[in-house]
Design an enzyme around this catalytic site. Structure first.
Site, PDB file in Angstrom:
ATOM      1  CG  ASN A 193      -0.289  -0.005   2.668  1.00 55.99           C
ATOM      2  OD1 ASN A 193       0.767  -1.144   2.752  1.00 55.99           O
ATOM      3  ND2 ASN A 193      -0.912   0.061   3.403  1.00 55.99           N
ATOM      4  CD  GLU A 238      -0.876   5.561   4.541  1.00 54.56           C
ATOM      5  OE1 GLU A 238      -1.898   4.424   5.682  1.00 54.56           O
ATOM      6  OE2 GLU A 238       0.032   5.944   5.151  1.00 54.56           O
ATOM      7  CB  CYS A 261      -4.828  -0.979  -1.941  1.00 50.98           C
ATOM      8  SG  CYS A 261      -6.279   0.078  -1.031  1.00 50.98           S
ATOM      9  CD  GLU A 287      -5.579  -5.730  -1.567  1.00 48.87           C
ATOM     10  OE1 GLU A 287      -4.955  -4.235  -1.018  1.00 48.87           O
ATOM     11  OE2 GLU A 287      -6.552  -6.120   0.135  1.00 48.87           O
ATOM     12  CB  CYS A 318     -11.277  -2.086   0.680  1.00 52.44           C
ATOM     13  SG  CYS A 318     -10.098  -1.430  -1.173  1.00 52.44           S
ATOM     14  CB  CYS A 352      -8.635  -4.551  -3.796  1.00 47.97           C
ATOM     15  SG  CYS A 352      -7.479  -3.169  -3.619  1.00 47.97           S
TER      16      CYS A 352
HETATM   17 ZN   LIG Z   1      -8.264  -2.469  -1.434  1.00 46.49          ZN
END
Ligand SMILES: [Zn+2]
Length: 142
Positions: free
Chosen positions: A48, A50, A59, A61, A96, A99
């Protein structure tokens, strides 16, 4: 893919855990690593990333998926995901909604395996169709 060998599963989790060290997480402190298995056998990894403006955050993924797609690979079998605070794996880290939608773009939901493992080593395997039932995908636009 609906089943995966224990050896390959371990390899994917090891790569996902390595990626947690590269997570750029100055705001949440929550690291996530992912290892995506392409149908050609190549493994694409992601962490990930940020951002101070928050919404540009990506993210782990999706990082893995976008790396693969940018290299011309668009068919996948499985993804392993690990995550936790302070770069330590804690509870199961589920993908999430965004994703899950990206996974549905490239993977047949009933044939794509999502692997998650908690800090005690308990593994949960789910098909994308279980994580994103009745999904909207490329087939809806035909
Ligand atoms: Zn995600």
């Amino acid at each position: 893919m609906t089943e995966i060998s224990k050896e390959l599963e371990e390899k994917l989790f090891n790569k996902a855990e390595e990626m947690m060290k590269r997570s750029y997480i100055p705001y949440s402190g929550f690291a996530v690593g992912a290892a995506l298995l392409a149908k050609n056998g190549t493994i694409y990894t992601g962490c990930n990333v940020e951002n101070a403006a928050f919404t540009p955050t990506n993210c782990a993924e999706r990082t893995a998926f976008f790396k693969a797609v940018s290299e011309g690979v668009t068919e996948f079998d499985a993804i392993a995901i690990l995550g936790g605070k302070d770069r330590k794996v804690s509870d199961l880290c589920t993908p999430c909604g965004v994703c899950r939608q990206v996974m549905a773009e490239f993977c047949k939901p009933s044939d794509f395996l999502v692997l998650m493992r908690d800090g005690q080593g308990a593994v949960k395997k789910q098909l994308l169709s279980d994580l994103l039932p009745e999904s909207f995908g490329p087939g809806n636009l035909l």
